[in-house]
Design a protein around this motif. Structure first.
Motif, PDB file in Angstrom:
ATOM      1  N   ASP A 147      15.535 -19.118  56.756  1.00  0.00           N
ATOM      2  CA  ASP A 147      16.597 -19.377  56.043  1.00  0.00           C
ATOM      3  C   ASP A 147      16.528 -20.503  55.042  1.00  0.00           C
ATOM      4  OD1 ASP A 147      18.314 -17.767  57.515  1.00  0.00           O
ATOM      5  OD2 ASP A 147      18.638 -19.395  59.172  1.00  0.00           O
ATOM      6  N   ALA A 148      15.694 -21.538  55.188  1.00  0.00           N
ATOM      7  CA  ALA A 148      15.073 -22.559  54.127  1.00  0.00           C
ATOM      8  C   ALA A 148      14.387 -21.925  53.047  1.00  0.00           C
ATOM      9  CB  ALA A 148      14.447 -23.519  55.100  1.00  0.00           C
ATOM     10  N   GLN A 149      13.454 -20.899  53.444  1.00  0.00           N
ATOM     11  CA  GLN A 149      12.913 -20.155  52.566  1.00  0.00           C
ATOM     12  C   GLN A 149      13.961 -19.316  51.528  1.00  0.00           C
ATOM     13  OE1 GLN A 149       9.426 -20.717  51.608  1.00  0.00           O
ATOM     14  NE2 GLN A 149      10.012 -19.575  49.664  1.00  0.00           N
ATOM     15  N   ASN A 150      14.800 -18.574  52.268  1.00  0.00           N
ATOM     16  CA  ASN A 150      16.017 -17.979  51.687  1.00  0.00           C
ATOM     17  C   ASN A 150      16.555 -18.651  50.464  1.00  0.00           C
ATOM     18  OD1 ASN A 150      14.923 -15.481  52.524  1.00  0.00           O
ATOM     19  ND2 ASN A 150      16.405 -15.586  54.196  1.00  0.00           N
ATOM     20  N   PHE A 151      17.062 -20.085  50.999  1.00  0.00           N
ATOM     21  CA  PHE A 151      17.797 -20.867  50.131  1.00  0.00           C
ATOM     22  C   PHE A 151      16.921 -21.275  48.903  1.00  0.00           C
ATOM     23  CE2 PHE A 151      18.140 -25.359  48.882  1.00  0.00           C
ATOM     24  CZ  PHE A 151      19.430 -25.585  48.849  1.00  0.00           C
ATOM     25  N   VAL A 152      15.584 -21.409  49.024  1.00  0.00           N
ATOM     26  CA  VAL A 152      14.737 -21.650  47.780  1.00  0.00           C
ATOM     27  C   VAL A 152      14.544 -20.438  46.981  1.00  0.00           C
ATOM     28  CG1 VAL A 152      12.115 -22.353  47.027  1.00  0.00           C
ATOM     29  CG2 VAL A 152      13.213 -23.559  48.930  1.00  0.00           C
ATOM     30  N   HIS A 153      14.296 -19.326  47.755  1.00  0.00           N
ATOM     31  CA  HIS A 153      14.439 -18.027  46.768  1.00  0.00           C
ATOM     32  C   HIS A 153      15.596 -17.832  46.028  1.00  0.00           C
ATOM     33  CE1 HIS A 153      10.647 -16.707  48.087  1.00  0.00           C
ATOM     34  NE2 HIS A 153      10.924 -16.368  49.359  1.00  0.00           N
ATOM     35  N   ASP A 154      17.025 -18.018  46.652  1.00  0.00           N
ATOM     36  CA  ASP A 154      18.328 -17.901  45.944  1.00  0.00           C
ATOM     37  C   ASP A 154      18.486 -18.848  44.741  1.00  0.00           C
ATOM     38  OD1 ASP A 154      18.654 -15.940  47.838  1.00  0.00           O
ATOM     39  OD2 ASP A 154      19.995 -16.916  49.061  1.00  0.00           O
ATOM     40  N   ALA A 155      17.982 -20.107  45.079  1.00  0.00           N
ATOM     41  CA  ALA A 155      18.138 -21.148  44.224  1.00  0.00           C
ATOM     42  C   ALA A 155      17.447 -20.886  42.844  1.00  0.00           C
ATOM     43  CB  ALA A 155      17.770 -22.424  44.715  1.00  0.00           C
ATOM     44  N   PHE A 156      16.064 -20.205  43.063  1.00  0.00           N
ATOM     45  CA  PHE A 156      15.449 -19.870  41.617  1.00  0.00           C
ATOM     46  C   PHE A 156      15.363 -18.529  41.331  1.00  0.00           C
ATOM     47  CE2 PHE A 156      13.690 -23.888  43.591  1.00  0.00           C
ATOM     48  CZ  PHE A 156      13.257 -24.552  42.434  1.00  0.00           C
ATOM     49  N   GLY A 157      16.377 -17.792  42.079  1.00  0.00           N
ATOM     50  CA  GLY A 157      16.648 -16.433  41.509  1.00  0.00           C
ATOM     51  C   GLY A 157      15.495 -15.361  41.759  1.00  0.00           C
ATOM     52  N   GLU A 158      14.776 -15.765  42.870  1.00  0.00           N
ATOM     53  CA  GLU A 158      13.704 -14.902  43.476  1.00  0.00           C
ATOM     54  C   GLU A 158      14.218 -14.048  44.478  1.00  0.00           C
ATOM     55  OE1 GLU A 158      10.780 -18.448  43.002  1.00  0.00           O
ATOM     56  OE2 GLU A 158      11.352 -17.979  44.789  1.00  0.00           O
TER      57      GLU A 158
END
Length: 227
Positions: A147-158
């Motif tokens: 979930d934390a990695q998805n949070f980063v992906h979503d924040a950076f549009g990845e």
């Protein structure tokens, strides 16, 4: 200090600050976009640091460090925005930023290339805890590392990778911190120089997002009047 280092863009290397206990006053305000002024200030600082006698006898001097000057302007507006939004009462954030800064201090010395990763991993854990808090506040009662990695992906549009939070550095951490581990026993830590840079600079972007709440490109606009 972190607000300065966090303001550096992805393609501009990294700023390794090396604080000294000595307080030195410059009696004049000189523009730093003049090469001769930078050289004069550097000479003054080096002279004062060598001649300083205020350090307690019980406090040994810091290892010698060679400073290099950036030839790119510092994004002053970005720096000020980060500075204004760092909550010095947020102990988790301050711990994460402090260990992130100490990692680059250690990395300026080749002898401490392995040890530079130790505080970096503490900073990684602090950023994970901060993101967990954000996920809980958003309604995820029991967030995972994915979930934390998805949070980063979503924040950076990845695109979501399905990986855990900075998972690519997990095995390096295990092999380094546990000399006898499931991957084998190594005479030296199996770390590469690029491992440090990728994690250090990746955390720089994550902390900048944590502090500002948005993804920005520090290189987009340079304030060339103040360097």
């Amino acid at each position: 200090m972190a607000s300065l280092a966090l303001a550096i863009g992805v393609d501009r290397g990294f700023m390794a600050q090396y604080p000294n206990e000595t307080s030195i006053r410059l009696d004049s305000r000189l523009p730093l976009n003049v090469t001769d002024n930078v050289a004069d200030i550097e000479a003054h600082l080096r002279r004062e640091l060598v001649e300083d006698n205020s350090r307690p006898r019980a406090s040994p001097p810091l290892p010698p460090c060679q400073y290099n000057h950036f030839h790119w302007p510092l994004p002053v507006d970005v720096h000020r925005n980060i500075f204004d939004n760092i909550d010095d009462q947020d102990h988790l954030l301050i711990r994460g930023l402090a260990t992130w800064l100490k990692s680059s201090m250690l990395y300026t010395h080749p002898s401490f290339g392995e040890e530079a990763n130790y505080p970096l991993w503490i900073s990684l854990d602090a950023s994970l805890a901060i993101i967990f808090d954000a996920l809980r506040a958003a309604g995820n009662a029991n967030p995972s590392a994915v979930d934390a990695q998805n949070f980063v992906h979503d924040a950076f549009g990845e695109n979501r990778s399905g990986l855990k939070y900075f998972e690519e550095f997990y095995e390096d951490r295990i092999m380094t911190m546990h000399p006898l581990n499931r991957f084998g026993t190594f005479v030296f830590a199996p770390l590469g120089h690029d491992d440090f840079y990728w994690l250090h600079n990746g955390l720089r972007d994550v902390y900048r997002f944590i502090i500002l709440g948005e993804v920005i490109d520090p290189q987009a606009n340079y304030d060339t009047d103040e360097l």
